[in-house]
Design a protein around this motif. Structure first.
Motif, PDB file in Angstrom:
ATOM      1  N   LEU A 103       0.926  -1.206  -0.199  1.00  0.00           N
ATOM      2  CA  LEU A 103      -0.272  -0.027  -0.013  1.00  0.00           C
ATOM      3  C   LEU A 103       0.838   1.601  -0.328  1.00  0.00           C
ATOM      4  CD1 LEU A 103      -3.275  -1.355   2.801  1.00  0.00           C
ATOM      5  CD2 LEU A 103      -2.918  -1.046   0.136  1.00  0.00           C
ATOM      6  N   MET A 127       2.342   1.775  -3.376  1.00  0.00           N
ATOM      7  CA  MET A 127       1.859   1.483  -4.652  1.00  0.00           C
ATOM      8  C   MET A 127       2.430   2.643  -5.445  1.00  0.00           C
ATOM      9  SD  MET A 127      -2.365   0.166  -5.029  1.00  0.00           S
ATOM     10  CE  MET A 127      -1.601  -1.672  -4.427  1.00  0.00           C
ATOM     11  N   ASP A 128       1.764   3.908  -4.647  1.00  0.00           N
ATOM     12  CA  ASP A 128       1.381   5.574  -5.870  1.00  0.00           C
ATOM     13  C   ASP A 128       3.000   5.228  -6.549  1.00  0.00           C
ATOM     14  OD1 ASP A 128      -0.411   6.885  -7.160  1.00  0.00           O
ATOM     15  OD2 ASP A 128       1.037   8.560  -5.689  1.00  0.00           O
ATOM     16  N   HIS A 156      15.731   7.059 -17.975  1.00  0.00           N
ATOM     17  CA  HIS A 156      14.200   7.967 -17.916  1.00  0.00           C
ATOM     18  C   HIS A 156      12.612   7.128 -17.582  1.00  0.00           C
ATOM     19  CE1 HIS A 156      10.867  10.318 -18.945  1.00  0.00           C
ATOM     20  NE2 HIS A 156      11.929  11.212 -17.965  1.00  0.00           N
ATOM     21  N   VAL A 157      11.876   6.543 -16.570  1.00  0.00           N
ATOM     22  CA  VAL A 157      11.218   5.119 -16.678  1.00  0.00           C
ATOM     23  C   VAL A 157       9.645   6.031 -17.452  1.00  0.00           C
ATOM     24  CG1 VAL A 157       9.610   4.050 -15.374  1.00  0.00           C
ATOM     25  CG2 VAL A 157      11.903   5.480 -13.962  1.00  0.00           C
TER      26      VAL A 157
END
Lengths: 397, 174
Positions: free
Chosen positions: A309, A312-313, A396-397
């Motif tokens: 949790l 997650m972001d 770079h994602v």
């Protein structure tokens, strides 16, 4: 910028080692049973050797998968892996202390020769049936082989990485690729067998086919979390200027994914045994349920629910603070995971988390951090001739 | 004939990305970009807000988990109590581990289908939908920047100048 091992850091890490030694002295003086002290030594040496081993495994995976993004912080897993050189021998000492020749502790119950003797009152036909694998000479030969072959690979990776800094070119990288592939094969087998030997054999009657992977997942997530925490700490102190949130986010993805992987294996092992309810299998969980319920029930919360949790972001994985919080939770949670693998078989209900446990964890942490800082200061913080370093700078994602 | 839109066609997504950056830095508002595949890093350049699809996905997952647990509670505990491997009846909690795998499947099922359906609805995609690509070559090997003149104060000539200087292969007015 090269890393300098500040004398304040040195004092802090050595101070933590002192805390660990004091904890042992305290335990001896207050007459805490020796079994519990040795069991704590086993928990901590196994846990930190696992983290060190992940440094080696990480480097091998990066070589074999030709990964570029991680080459910018390559020196961190490399430094972590150096702990094997100290932690491995300590782990071996703890194992040898349990041999029936010395009998300083009785964590490995099956080492009692009476159990294998059909004429003895203590004869245990189930344990005697495992004698072909679980006998002291073979056990110690295996343990020594695992530790020293892992160390040999670790030393090779470290040496060739430093040599690459001086010589450049792709020759060293290609050679490391081949050695890394060999290490992965060796580790693929020994990750399972070492956890059977050192952890699963504590509860000698019990066995689980998932145990090796479950142990691996615990080490894997703790190791990667340790890398992330060290990278973030270095970053906070102004080092590693070309490491940015993109790399931290990818480390966060590893922490998130490995935590879910751990949860999957942990639950799979539990669920099948719980459902089938076969006496020789389910005793393992009954021991934990009856005497270790708090720790056992906290594991899925600390190691699965909270990391999942919290991380997650996307913005959480890019936040140094959130990554640190989740990282500390993961390290503590997986330390308790190892704790509940060892303790029920070693001391039954006679456990505790007190000055001894906390002190010894801090002691080992201090020793681990001392080795890591020392290794970091011995080589440039960036492997400047790594063939994929440019890729890492533009990650770079 | 009054010009409403300018389309700049590119042969390479990297050139388009550089051109879009140039346009935006000069104050041109890019209406949209069409490409046969996702262009890495184009969204923040042309001001596409971050997607909220994953938040919807999380909620769908929770719904799926709730649905599954309700299904188990109703069918196997409440309506027709089942003997599950000799475990105590009439208790969802004490039989919970047996339900987790299917609960997990239901969570994944609802999250993935919910997200796919949301995606289709949000983009108004349905069977038989007519393509709104200004140029069909953007479904093959070309990349296109679409600029709406009514959203821009700059003249058509100035914008075309920027497009041309940044490597557009073809510029059309509509």
């Amino acid at each position: 910028m090269d890393y300098t091992f500040k004398s304040s850091t040195k004092r802090l890490t050595l101070g933590l080692v002192g805390v660990g030694v004091l904890a042992i002295v305290y335990a001896v003086l207050t007459e805490i049973p020796g079994q519990r002290i040795w069991a704590n030594l086993l928990v901590n040496s196994y846990f930190f050797v696992g983290i060190g081993l992940m440094g080696t495994l990480w480097m091998a995976i990066q070589y074999v998968s030709e990964a570029g993004w991680s080459s910018g912080f390559k020196r961190i897993p490399e430094a972590v892996s150096q702990f094997l050189l100290i932690g491995g021998p300590i782990l071996l000492l703890v194992l040898f202390a349990g041999s029936h020749n010395f009998h300083l502790h009785h964590i490995y119950h099956w080492m009692d020769p009476d159990l294998m003797d059909p004429n003895s009152d203590h004869y245990d036909s189930i344990i005697a049936g495992k004698a072909a694998y679980l006998n002291e000479p073979f056990f110690y030969a295996r343990s020594v082989a695992y530790v020293f072959i892992w160390i040999a690979f670790t030393v090779f990776f470290r040496k060739s990485s430093i040599k690459e800094d001086l010589e450049g070119g792709v020759g060293i990288h290609k050679k490391s690729y081949g050695v890394a592939a060999a290490f992965l094969v060796f580790y693929g087998v020994t990750s399972s067998t070492s956890s059977w030997d050192w952890m699963m054999s504590i509860d000698t009657h019990w066995f689980s086919t998932l145990f090796g992977w479950y142990n691996f997942s615990t080490m894997f997530v703790s190791g990667i979390t340790m890398f992330a925490l060290i990278v973030i700490t270095l970053k906070r102190n102004g080092y590693l200027e070309h490491i940015n949130q993109e790399h931290i986010q990818d480390l966060g993805k590893f922490m998130f994914g490995a935590s879910v992987f751990w949860g999957y294996l942990w639950f799979s092992q539990f669920m099948l045994i719980w459902y089938a309810n076969i006496p020789e299998e389910v005793t393992y969980f009954i021991d934990r349920w009856e005497n270790y319920l708090v720790i056992w029930a906290a594991l899925p919360v600390l190691n699965l629910a909270l990391p999942m949790l919290l991380l997650m972001d996307k913005s959480a994985k890019r936040s140094f603070n959130m990554m640190t919080i989740a990282g500390v939770i993961i390290i503590v949670g997986h330390w308790f995971d190892v704790f509940q693998m060892v303790m029920p078989g070693a001391v039954k209900a006679d456990w505790g988390v007190g000055i001894l446990e906390v002190g010894m964890f801090l002691g080992f942490l201090g020793m681990f951090l001392f080795v890591v800082h020392n290794a970091l200061s011995k080589a440039p913080l960036v492997a400047k001739n790594h063939p994929y370093l440019d890729e890492a700078k533009h990650h770079h994602v | 004939m009054s010009t409403k839109e300018i389309h700049g066609l590119f042969g390479d997504e990297e050139i388009l990305l550089a051109s879009a950056k140039e346009l935006v830095s000069k104050g041109v508002h890019v209406k949209d970009v069409f490409s046969p595949f996702p262009i890495h890093g184009i969204d923040p350049v042309i001001g596409v807000p971050p997607t909220r699809l994953h938040i919807a996905g999380f909620i769908y997952g929770l719904v799926g988990m709730g649905l599954a647990l309700f299904m188990f509670w109703f069918t196997l505990i409440m309506d027709w109590p089942m003997n599950i491997g000799g475990k105590p009846n009439f208790s969802l909690l004490q039989n919970l581990p047996a339900f987790i795998p299917v609960t997990f499947e239901m969570t994944v099922f609802c999250a993935s289908h919910g997200m796919a359906v949301t995606y289709f609805m949000r983009n108004t995609i349905y069977p038989g939908k007519k393509s709104w690509n200004p140029d069909l070559r953007t479904t093959d090997d070309k990349f296109l920047i679409q600029i709406d003149l009514s959203e821009n104060s700059m003249s058509a000539e100035e914008i075309e100048g920027i497009l041309k200087s940044t490597g557009a292969e073809e510029i059309t007015q509509k």
